[in-house]
Design a protein around this motif. Structure first.
Motif, mmCIF file in Angstrom:
data_model
loop_
_atom_site.group_PDB
_atom_site.id
_atom_site.type_symbol
_atom_site.label_atom_id
_atom_site.label_comp_id
_atom_site.label_asym_id
_atom_site.label_seq_id
_atom_site.Cartn_x
_atom_site.Cartn_y
_atom_site.Cartn_z
ATOM 1 N N PHE A 49 45.291 49.987 43.679
ATOM 2 C CA PHE A 49 46.290 49.072 44.089
ATOM 3 C C PHE A 49 47.574 50.108 44.501
ATOM 4 N N LYS A 50 48.526 49.570 45.003
ATOM 5 C CA LYS A 50 49.760 50.291 45.715
ATOM 6 C C LYS A 50 50.921 49.838 45.161
ATOM 7 N N VAL A 51 51.412 50.926 44.450
ATOM 8 C CA VAL A 51 52.806 50.655 43.854
ATOM 9 C C VAL A 51 53.957 50.589 44.891
ATOM 10 N N ILE A 60 58.652 52.715 34.841
ATOM 11 C CA ILE A 60 57.717 51.452 35.022
ATOM 12 C C ILE A 60 56.656 51.818 36.200
ATOM 13 N N GLY A 61 57.464 52.298 37.341
ATOM 14 C CA GLY A 61 56.384 52.471 38.393
ATOM 15 C C GLY A 61 55.571 53.746 38.420
ATOM 16 N N GLN A 62 56.132 54.921 37.618
ATOM 17 C CA GLN A 62 55.312 55.955 37.272
ATOM 18 C C GLN A 62 54.156 55.812 36.387
ATOM 19 N N VAL A 63 54.140 54.766 35.715
ATOM 20 C CA VAL A 63 53.323 54.467 34.659
ATOM 21 C C VAL A 63 52.128 53.871 35.692
ATOM 22 N N PHE A 64 52.446 52.902 36.202
ATOM 23 C CA PHE A 64 51.287 52.294 37.041
ATOM 24 C C PHE A 64 50.801 53.182 38.162
ATOM 25 N N SER A 68 46.733 54.056 39.421
ATOM 26 C CA SER A 68 46.753 53.211 40.623
ATOM 27 C C SER A 68 45.637 53.382 41.313
ATOM 28 N N LYS A 69 44.626 54.391 40.690
ATOM 29 C CA LYS A 69 43.152 54.632 41.240
ATOM 30 C C LYS A 69 42.323 54.932 40.225
ATOM 31 N N ILE A 70 41.406 53.836 39.643
ATOM 32 C CA ILE A 70 40.490 54.054 38.812
ATOM 33 C C ILE A 70 39.092 54.029 39.505
ATOM 34 N N GLU A 71 38.201 55.276 39.114
ATOM 35 C CA GLU A 71 36.880 55.395 39.451
ATOM 36 C C GLU A 71 35.849 54.960 38.695
ATOM 37 N N HIS A 115 40.026 47.162 35.215
ATOM 38 C CA HIS A 115 40.955 46.719 35.955
ATOM 39 C C HIS A 115 42.384 46.265 35.012
ATOM 40 N N THR A 116 42.399 46.686 34.202
ATOM 41 C CA THR A 116 43.532 46.421 33.580
ATOM 42 C C THR A 116 45.033 46.783 33.939
ATOM 43 N N PRO A 117 45.108 48.228 34.504
ATOM 44 C CA PRO A 117 46.324 48.753 35.165
ATOM 45 C C PRO A 117 46.817 47.824 36.174
#
Length: 275
Positions: A49-51, A60-64, A68-71, A115-117
């Motif tokens: 997903f793209k922040v 909060i943006g840095q956390v996400f 933002s990419k889970i393999e 998919h949690t993040p």
């Protein structure tokens, strides 16, 4: 045999007069299958997903952004080719990946946690308020649970090498050859509707092979764990080791070995407290 249709192979097998002829036809069929059929090619898949750009410098943006990419490991489940040989090879490879390959875990619970993040970020955009610390805690907890689930689902897969699997699969295929009824049998039935209106001859046999292979593999799983098959029997996974067990009551949770170990642990804990 590479230029033969599957329905022609089945016709030749069923009409062969001698057992030697049938053996030769079946071995040629298997050689043709395994020639282009190999262990599933695995590939890395991503949950992305793209922040938003304006959020990248915020806490909060840095956390996400960090998640933002889970393999995770996946595979190509569909064949681009539509000939009977490619379709059967794809089915055989899929079955091996599903039941034996521990590198590939695609269970819903595991993927849901991964998919949690992305889910949290979408909820945050919709107005669900939580601090960066709360978001990070939720994500880390989900990732830890995902690893635990992955280990559980890996334990649920059986141990069998690709070469051993090929021998097992050939046993399934031989049963299918012997049990399969030719199209002529169905065409002579009084309640048979014209099969050629919606599929050709090879599609009929491919569908029969694929559905039967799935059923045979489920039966093999029960035999692997030493369980008896039965129409009214129900099966679940042991909560600790992941082995398949028969559900004999509403409180069934563990296999015999795990139940014994839990009783020993409980007894030792009781004796320790008593001392």
């Amino acid at each position: 045999m590479t230029d033969k249709y599957l329905y022609e192979i089945m016709d030749d097998y069923k009409h062969a007069a001698l057992a030697k002829e049938k053996d030769a036809l079946f071995q040629t069929f298997c050689s043709s299958i395994w020639e282009n059929c190999c262990k599933q090619r695995l590939c890395l898949k991503e949950i992305r997903f793209k922040v938003k750009k304006e959020l990248l410098q915020t806490p909060i943006g840095q956390v996400f952004q960090a998640y933002s990419k889970i393999e995770y490991m996946g595979y190509q489940a569909m064949s681009e080719e539509t000939d009977w040989r490619s379709l059967l090879c794809q089915k055989l490879s899929n079955l091996y990946t599903k039941y034996f390959d521990k590198e590939v875990i695609l269970n819903r619970e595991y993927l849901y946690l991964l998919h949690t993040p992305k889910r949290l970020y979408c909820n945050w955009l919709k107005g669900n308020a939580f601090t960066p610390e709360e978001a990070l805690a939720l994500i880390k907890e989900a990732m830890e649970k995902a690893e635990q689930k992955k280990a559980v689902f890996q334990n649920q897969k059986m141990e069998l090498s690709w070469q051993e699997y090929k021998q097992v699969a050939e046993g399934f295929l031989r049963k299918l050859f012997d049990c399969c009824k030719l199209l002529d049998h169905y065409e002579k039935a009084s309640d048979f509707y014209n099969i050629y209106d919606f599929m050709n001859e090879d599609n009929f046999y491919v569908r029969y092979f694929c559905k039967s292979l799935e059923a045979y593999m489920k039966n093999y799983t029960k035999e692997y764990y030493g369980l008896k098959r039965g129409r009214n029997k129900k099966y679940i996974r042991c909560s600790l080791c992941g082995s398949l067990i028969e559900r004999t009551g509403p409180n069934t949770r563990y296999c015999t070995e795990c139940r014994r170990n839990r009783r020993l642990q409980t007894k030792r804990a009781w004796l320790k407290r008593a001392c």
